[in-house]
Structures are given as structure tokens and as C-alpha cells.
Scaffold this active site. Structure first.
Site, PDB file in Angstrom:
ATOM      1  N   GLN A 131      -8.978  -2.601 -35.584  1.00 46.72           N
ATOM      2  CA  GLN A 131      -9.453  -1.227 -35.846  1.00 46.72           C
ATOM      3  C   GLN A 131      -8.471  -0.560 -36.808  1.00 46.72           C
ATOM      4  O   GLN A 131      -7.322  -0.292 -36.440  1.00 46.72           O
ATOM      5  CB  GLN A 131      -9.497  -0.496 -34.510  1.00 46.72           C
ATOM      6  CG  GLN A 131      -9.845   0.956 -34.590  1.00 46.72           C
ATOM      7  CD  GLN A 131      -9.557   1.645 -33.255  1.00 46.72           C
ATOM      8  OE1 GLN A 131      -9.378   0.994 -32.236  1.00 46.72           O
ATOM      9  NE2 GLN A 131      -9.487   2.956 -33.268  1.00 46.72           N
ATOM     10  N   SER A 134      -5.462   4.484 -38.016  1.00 46.70           N
ATOM     11  CA  SER A 134      -4.226   5.268 -38.178  1.00 46.70           C
ATOM     12  C   SER A 134      -3.522   4.946 -39.484  1.00 46.70           C
ATOM     13  O   SER A 134      -3.546   3.808 -39.958  1.00 46.70           O
ATOM     14  CB  SER A 134      -3.252   4.968 -37.040  1.00 46.70           C
ATOM     15  OG  SER A 134      -3.859   5.192 -35.811  1.00 46.70           O
ATOM     16  N   GLU A 249     -12.923   3.601 -26.975  1.00 43.97           N
ATOM     17  CA  GLU A 249     -11.519   3.216 -26.829  1.00 43.97           C
ATOM     18  C   GLU A 249     -10.921   3.866 -25.580  1.00 43.97           C
ATOM     19  O   GLU A 249     -10.199   3.237 -24.815  1.00 43.97           O
ATOM     20  CB  GLU A 249     -10.734   3.660 -28.067  1.00 43.97           C
ATOM     21  CG  GLU A 249      -9.255   3.324 -27.996  1.00 43.97           C
ATOM     22  CD  GLU A 249      -8.532   3.609 -29.310  1.00 43.97           C
ATOM     23  OE1 GLU A 249      -8.980   4.487 -30.067  1.00 43.97           O
ATOM     24  OE2 GLU A 249      -7.514   2.951 -29.560  1.00 43.97           O
ATOM     25  N   GLU A 376      -0.626  14.311 -25.088  1.00 43.43           N
ATOM     26  CA  GLU A 376      -0.740  15.736 -25.481  1.00 43.43           C
ATOM     27  C   GLU A 376      -2.115  16.016 -26.103  1.00 43.43           C
ATOM     28  O   GLU A 376      -2.762  17.024 -25.796  1.00 43.43           O
ATOM     29  CB  GLU A 376       0.360  16.117 -26.493  1.00 43.43           C
ATOM     30  CG  GLU A 376       1.776  16.124 -25.928  1.00 43.43           C
ATOM     31  CD  GLU A 376       2.371  14.731 -25.774  1.00 43.43           C
ATOM     32  OE1 GLU A 376       1.794  13.764 -26.318  1.00 43.43           O
ATOM     33  OE2 GLU A 376       3.413  14.595 -25.101  1.00 43.43           O
TER      34      GLU A 376
HETATM   35  C1  LIG Z   1       0.323   0.172 -28.695  1.00 44.19           C
HETATM   36  C2  LIG Z   1      -0.395   0.875 -29.812  1.00 44.19           C
HETATM   37  C3  LIG Z   1      -1.482   0.274 -30.401  1.00 44.19           C
HETATM   38  C4  LIG Z   1      -2.153   0.926 -31.435  1.00 44.19           C
HETATM   39  N1  LIG Z   1      -3.209   0.282 -32.028  1.00 44.19           N
HETATM   40  C5  LIG Z   1      -3.855   0.893 -33.044  1.00 44.19           C
HETATM   41  C6  LIG Z   1      -4.925   0.218 -33.712  1.00 44.19           C
HETATM   42  O1  LIG Z   1      -5.281  -0.915 -33.386  1.00 44.19           O
HETATM   43  N2  LIG Z   1      -5.535   0.848 -34.734  1.00 44.19           N
HETATM   44  C7  LIG Z   1      -5.178   2.103 -35.133  1.00 44.19           C
HETATM   45  O2  LIG Z   1      -5.800   2.632 -36.051  1.00 44.19           O
HETATM   46  N3  LIG Z   1      -4.156   2.766 -34.536  1.00 44.19           N
HETATM   47  C8  LIG Z   1      -3.484   2.177 -33.508  1.00 44.19           C
HETATM   48  N4  LIG Z   1      -2.444   2.837 -32.893  1.00 44.19           N
HETATM   49  C9  LIG Z   1      -2.005   4.115 -33.419  1.00 44.19           C
HETATM   50  C10 LIG Z   1      -2.357   5.289 -32.526  1.00 44.19           C
HETATM   51  O3  LIG Z   1      -3.730   5.577 -32.597  1.00 44.19           O
HETATM   52  C11 LIG Z   1      -1.503   6.470 -33.029  1.00 44.19           C
HETATM   53  O4  LIG Z   1      -0.153   6.120 -32.813  1.00 44.19           O
HETATM   54  C12 LIG Z   1      -1.832   7.741 -32.277  1.00 44.19           C
HETATM   55  O5  LIG Z   1      -3.092   8.219 -32.662  1.00 44.19           O
HETATM   56  C13 LIG Z   1      -0.783   8.842 -32.553  1.00 44.19           C
HETATM   57  O6  LIG Z   1      -0.590   9.030 -33.905  1.00 44.19           O
HETATM   58  P1  LIG Z   1       0.877   9.024 -34.535  1.00 44.19           P
HETATM   59  O7  LIG Z   1       1.603   7.811 -34.065  1.00 44.19           O
HETATM   60  O8  LIG Z   1       0.730   9.223 -35.993  1.00 44.19           O
HETATM   61  O9  LIG Z   1       1.634  10.279 -33.886  1.00 44.19           O
HETATM   62  P2  LIG Z   1       1.454  11.809 -34.299  1.00 44.19           P
HETATM   63  O10 LIG Z   1       0.015  12.134 -34.384  1.00 44.19           O
HETATM   64  O11 LIG Z   1       2.284  12.064 -35.490  1.00 44.19           O
HETATM   65  O12 LIG Z   1       2.058  12.548 -33.046  1.00 44.19           O
HETATM   66  C14 LIG Z   1       3.481  12.740 -32.867  1.00 44.19           C
HETATM   67  C15 LIG Z   1       3.675  13.589 -31.623  1.00 44.19           C
HETATM   68  O13 LIG Z   1       3.070  14.883 -31.809  1.00 44.19           O
HETATM   69  C16 LIG Z   1       2.145  15.155 -30.763  1.00 44.19           C
HETATM   70  N5  LIG Z   1       0.985  15.886 -31.294  1.00 44.19           N
HETATM   71  C17 LIG Z   1       0.279  15.565 -32.415  1.00 44.19           C
HETATM   72  N6  LIG Z   1      -0.727  16.461 -32.595  1.00 44.19           N
HETATM   73  C18 LIG Z   1      -0.662  17.324 -31.552  1.00 44.19           C
HETATM   74  C19 LIG Z   1      -1.441  18.463 -31.156  1.00 44.19           C
HETATM   75  N7  LIG Z   1      -2.492  18.871 -31.877  1.00 44.19           N
HETATM   76  N8  LIG Z   1      -1.088  19.112 -30.009  1.00 44.19           N
HETATM   77  C20 LIG Z   1      -0.028  18.701 -29.262  1.00 44.19           C
HETATM   78  N9  LIG Z   1       0.757  17.637 -29.599  1.00 44.19           N
HETATM   79  C21 LIG Z   1       0.435  16.950 -30.717  1.00 44.19           C
HETATM   80  C22 LIG Z   1       1.719  13.801 -30.236  1.00 44.19           C
HETATM   81  O14 LIG Z   1       1.270  13.877 -28.901  1.00 44.19           O
HETATM   82  C23 LIG Z   1       3.016  13.000 -30.374  1.00 44.19           C
HETATM   83  O15 LIG Z   1       3.846  13.239 -29.255  1.00 44.19           O
HETATM   84  C24 LIG Z   1      -1.745   2.211 -31.866  1.00 44.19           C
HETATM   85  C25 LIG Z   1      -0.647   2.815 -31.250  1.00 44.19           C
HETATM   86  C26 LIG Z   1       0.033   2.170 -30.249  1.00 44.19           C
HETATM   87  C27 LIG Z   1       1.203   2.836 -29.619  1.00 44.19           C
END
Ligand SMILES: Cc1cc2nc3c(=O)[nH]c(=O)nc-3n(C[C@H](O)[C@H](O)[C@H](O)COP(=O)(O)OP(=O)(O)OC[C@H]3O[C@@H](n4cnc5c(N)ncnc54)[C@H](O)[C@@H]3O)c2cc1C
Length: 414
Positions: A131, A134, A249, A376
Site C-alpha cells: 500500500q 504515506s 485497514e 492521536e
Molecule cells: C509499522 C508501520 C507500517 C506502516 N506501513 C505503511 C504502509 O504499508 N503503507 C503506507 O502508506 N504507510 C505505512 N505506514 C505509515 C503510517 O501510515 C504513518 O506513519 C502514519 O500515518 C503517521 O504518519 P507520519 O509517520 O508521517 O507521522 P505524522 O503524521 O507526521 O505525525 C507525527 C505526530 O503528530 C501527531 N499528529 C499528526 N496530526 C495530528 C492531528 N491532526 N492531531 C493530533 N496529533 C497529530 C501524530 O499522532 C504523531 O504523534 C506504516 C507505519 C508503521 C509504523
């Protein structure tokens, strides 16, 4: 749904158990030290074989429509298969992303030709799927993604980068969310495609996790050509298509697909072994913590059953799936925390007589609280869509993406 098996479900469970025993020698088991991240070619092949054997035994796609190659069974039967696989210590199927997220998206939004071409191979893990949503600057705020697809001749040309893509290192296909119209507001200018992961211009770089595994990757797209026939849904409708993936998901990650029963059983076994060596007070605390973990895991299971009932009556899972994922993560934390505490100093080493299951589970917990929506963000969804609380202000929602993105880059206020 009843908490205990009905006579039919009990019969089905016995059938599943006997099939798993019959095929045990052909399946990967976690006791053999393999974890299901397909970190080596040998492990990948073993995991592909495991899924193929299970599919041939009728244990994959149990609740799928027979028209899509499934067994036409119930979600309760699918849940029984998940429970029995966990009990037999068979790791997550290599195509769990394909089965849980990509296939429901192809079924809901793909053409008949796409369904016929992809679903049978996906069920047997002849093709593994990933998928591709991100990006470095768009995770929670997924609709802010910047990977572009530009119309050219009979297809599209894709450029950009994805990150955290689970299983991309072994994937044959992926569902790819792209920006096709930056002049429209961010949710309106997106389009979804099926992408061939072996196409020229696709580069996959594995990322190393703190538990030692390499389960996810960075993926780079440089002038990748995708035929228009591989579009999922209409141009500009990508957000609607992505919501199908994301809701599925949350069910797959949050308790519907994952049953913590076998983890609780292992925890109880560990407690029985380790508690006699603890002093009286610590024994009492451990017993209380075990009780809390068991209650949380059971609540998670039964709430998952309620979701199944809702899904089987109404089609798509709703925003309650977010609450389910939150609760599943909280239960998993209680279980892993006690597991590590019971190990005491042994938890500091890998390869103790108990193996390193609890250490690895603990190391994977932060990921669990992030993947499929962070805690969150899920609380925001529950607040807004379930409890009806006022939404967060979103100043970029109705402006053209190109304008909002430029503001974000310069840090200027709207
Ligand atoms: C084990 C694992 C597998 C994954 N597999 C996939 C995959 O197969 N395909 C894929 O596309 N993605 C994948 N991901 C990515 C995952 O979808 C993203 O990590 C997730 O959506 C968070 O985005 P980010 O890491 O950019 O964090 P950010 O969005 O930058 O968030 C950083 C922090 O800010 C907080 N935050 C952000 N926005 C808000 C808000 N509006 N209100 C309050 N708090 C907020 C978050 O909770 C977090 O603590 C995977 C992640 C992990 C850990």
C-alpha cells in the site's frame, strides 16, 4: 453475535484445526524463529508457500464472495481462522496488506478485468501487494501527498517518493495514491492506481527497524509509466477510493483481524513459569496485571465481533473501526508490558530461553500505535465522527493544493 461458538462454528473450528495439523509441515511457524517480515529470500519463499498451502486448503479469503475467488463464508468463520492460525503460531500471511486493504479496494473500485487478473493470484500469494500511501511530508495528513501522476498518451507518468511501505521489498503490485490535479483542493485532486512494482523507474530501499527487522521501505518513482487501465476509480476520486482502503485497514489492524487470544495464552504460560520466583507483593501485582490484560484482550475480541456484525449488515466499516484500533493497541500494550516485566533482567537480552518474543513485541508497539492511523489521529476521528465534537480548524481544505502547499513551504500564514 454470541460470545461462544455456535455448534456450526465449533464444527468449523474443528475442521480448521485439523486442516492446520494436516498441513503443519508445509507451514512457517513462529517457533522456528521466522517472524513474517520476509527479511530474507528464504523467509519470503516460505511465507509465500504458507499462504498458498492455506489458500488451497480453503483458509484464505474465507469471507470473500465466491465471485472473487473466496469461500463465501462468514466474518465469524474468518475470525475463527485468524484465531486458529495464531494458536498454531503461523505468522501473519505474507499478503496481509493485499488481503486486508488492497483487495477490498480493487473489489470496490476496480474493473472486472482488474478483479479477474489480480484477485486469484493475490489469494495464493503468487503476487504480493503493498500500500503506497504515506510520504515523508504526508502521513496523518495523507491528502497533502506530493507524488504526481501526469496524463501522457494512453497512460500516466508518475514521479515522487513514498515511505514506510510495508512489504514493498517483496511486493509485485501496489495500490498507489497520487496527485493528478494540484489546482484543486487537496482531497479533490487525487487519483489511485495499481502499480507494477517491477516496472522500470520503481526503486525500493528497505528501512531498518529498532527490533532488527526490515519490514518496511522507502519507494522512489522516476518517470514510471502506468496504463490508464490500471486506474482505480475516476481521476480526482482517489480520496474516496483511499477511504475504502483506510477503513478496511483499521479493521484489519485493530482487532477484527488480529486476535490477542494466543498472546494472552502465552502470557499466562510465562506468568505460571516466572511468578513463583517473585516475592509475594510482586506476585499480587503481576496477577492483577494479568487479569487486566485478559479482560482487555477479551473486550477487544468481543468488540471486534460487534464490528463484524455491523460490517456484515452494512457493508463498509464505519468510524467505530478507529475506536477498535485504539482499543486493540491499548490491549497489546498491556500484554507486552507484563511479558517484559515478567522476564525481568532477561528482557535486556535477545535469545533468552523464552526466545525474544516479548522484547520484539515491545519494540513493535510504537509502530502499532502509528500504523493505520496514529492514536492521536484516531481520537480526533472518534471525537468528530462518533461523538460529534467540533472539528479541528483546517485552513487548507478548500484552497487549491498548489497554493496551500506553497504556503506550507514558506511557512506563511493564510
Ligand atoms: C509499522 C508501520 C507500517 C506502516 N506501513 C505503511 C504502509 O504499508 N503503507 C503506507 O502508506 N504507510 C505505512 N505506514 C505509515 C503510517 O501510515 C504513518 O506513519 C502514519 O500515518 C503517521 O504518519 P507520519 O509517520 O508521517 O507521522 P505524522 O503524521 O507526521 O505525525 C507525527 C505526530 O503528530 C501527531 N499528529 C499528526 N496530526 C495530528 C492531528 N491532526 N492531531 C493530533 N496529533 C497529530 C501524530 O499522532 C504523531 O504523534 C506504516 C507505519 C508503521 C509504523
Amino acid at each position: 453475535m454470541d460470545f461462544e461458538d455456535t455448534p456450526e462454528e465449533a464444527a468449523y473450528r474443528a475442521e480448521v484445526r485439523s486442516l492446520l495439523e494436516e498441513h503443519a509441515a508445509e507451514l512457517v511457524h513462529m517457533d522456528s524463529g521466522e517472524e513474517g517480515t520476509a527479511g530474507s529470500r528464504t523467509e519470503e519463499l516460505a511465507l509465500r508457500r504458507t499462504q498458498r498451502v492455506l489458500a488451497e486448503a480453503g483458509l484464505v479469503g474465507v469471507a470473500w464472495d465466491t465471485a472473487h475467488g473466496g469461500r463465501g463464508g462468514t466474518l465469524a468463520q474468518q475470525s475463527i481462522v485468524h484465531q486458529e492460525l495464531a494458536r498454531a503460531r503461523v505468522p501473519a500471511l505474507i499478503n496481509h496488506i493485499g488481503l486486508g486493504m488492497c483487495a477490498p479496494t480493487v473489489i470496490a473500485h476496480g474493473s472486472q478485468q482488474q478483479r479477474d487478473r489480480y484477485l486469484p493470484r493475490l489469494l495464493r500469494a503468487e503476487d504480493v501487494w503493498c500500500q503506497l500511501f504515506s510520504e515523508p511530508a504526508s502521513g496523518s495528513d495523507l491528502a497533502a501527498l506530493r507524488t504526481t501522476a501526469v496524463r501522457e498518451g494512453d497512460g500516466w507518468v508518475v514521479n515522487g517518493q513514498k515511505v514506510w511501505t510495508t512489504l514493498a521489498h517483496v511486493a509485485d503490485f501496489g495500490i498507489l495514491l497520487t496527485r493528478t490535479d494540484p489546482a484543486r483542493p487537496k482531497h479533490a485532486g487525487l487519483t489511485m492506481f495499481v502499480v507494477d512494482m517491477h516496472a522500470p523507474g520503481v526503486e525500493v530501499r528497505p528501512l531498518k527497524q529498532m527490533g532488527g527487522q526490515s519490514g518496511f521501505n522507502e519507494v522512489f518513482f522516476t518517470d514510471v509509466h502506468i496504463p490508464d487501465s490500471e486506474r482505480l476509480g475516476e481521476p480526482g476520486e482517489g480520496w474516496r477510493v483511499a477511504l475504502t482502503t483506510l477503513l478496511n485497514e483499521r479493521v484489519a489492524v485493530g482487532g477484527g483481524g488480529t486476535d490477542l487470544g494466543s498472546s494472552v495464552e502465552s502470557l499466562a504460560q510465562l506468568a505460571a513459569e516466572r511468578m513463583p520466583a517473585l516475592g509475594h507483593d510482586r506476585q499480587v501485582l503481576a496477577r492483577q496485571a494479568l487479569g487486566r490484560a485478559v479482560v482487555a484482550a477479551l473486550a477487544n475480541r468481543y468488540t471486534g465481533y460487534r464490528r463484524y456484525t455491523a460490517i456484515s449488515q452494512g457493508g463498509l466499516p464505519g468510524p467505530e473501526a478507529s475506536a477498535g484500533k485504539l482499543a486493540g493497541t491499548a490491549s497489546a500494550k498491556l500484554i507486552a508490558d507484563l511479558g517484559v516485566r515478567l522476564l525481568g533482567d532477561d528482557a535486556l537480552y535477545m535469545g533468552t530461553p523464552d526466545g525474544d518474543r516479548w522484547q520484539r513485541t515491545m519494540a513493535g508497539l510504537p509502530g502499532l500505535a502509528i500504523a493505520g492511523g496514529t492514536d492521536e489521529v484516531l481520537r480526533n476521528i472518534v471525537g468528530e465522527r462518533v461523538l460529534g465534537l467540533p472539528p479541528e480548524p483546517r485552513e487548507d481544505k478548500h484552497r487549491p493544493f498548489s497554493e496551500a502547499a506553497a504556503t506550507r513551504q514558506t511557512g506563511a500564514m493564510a
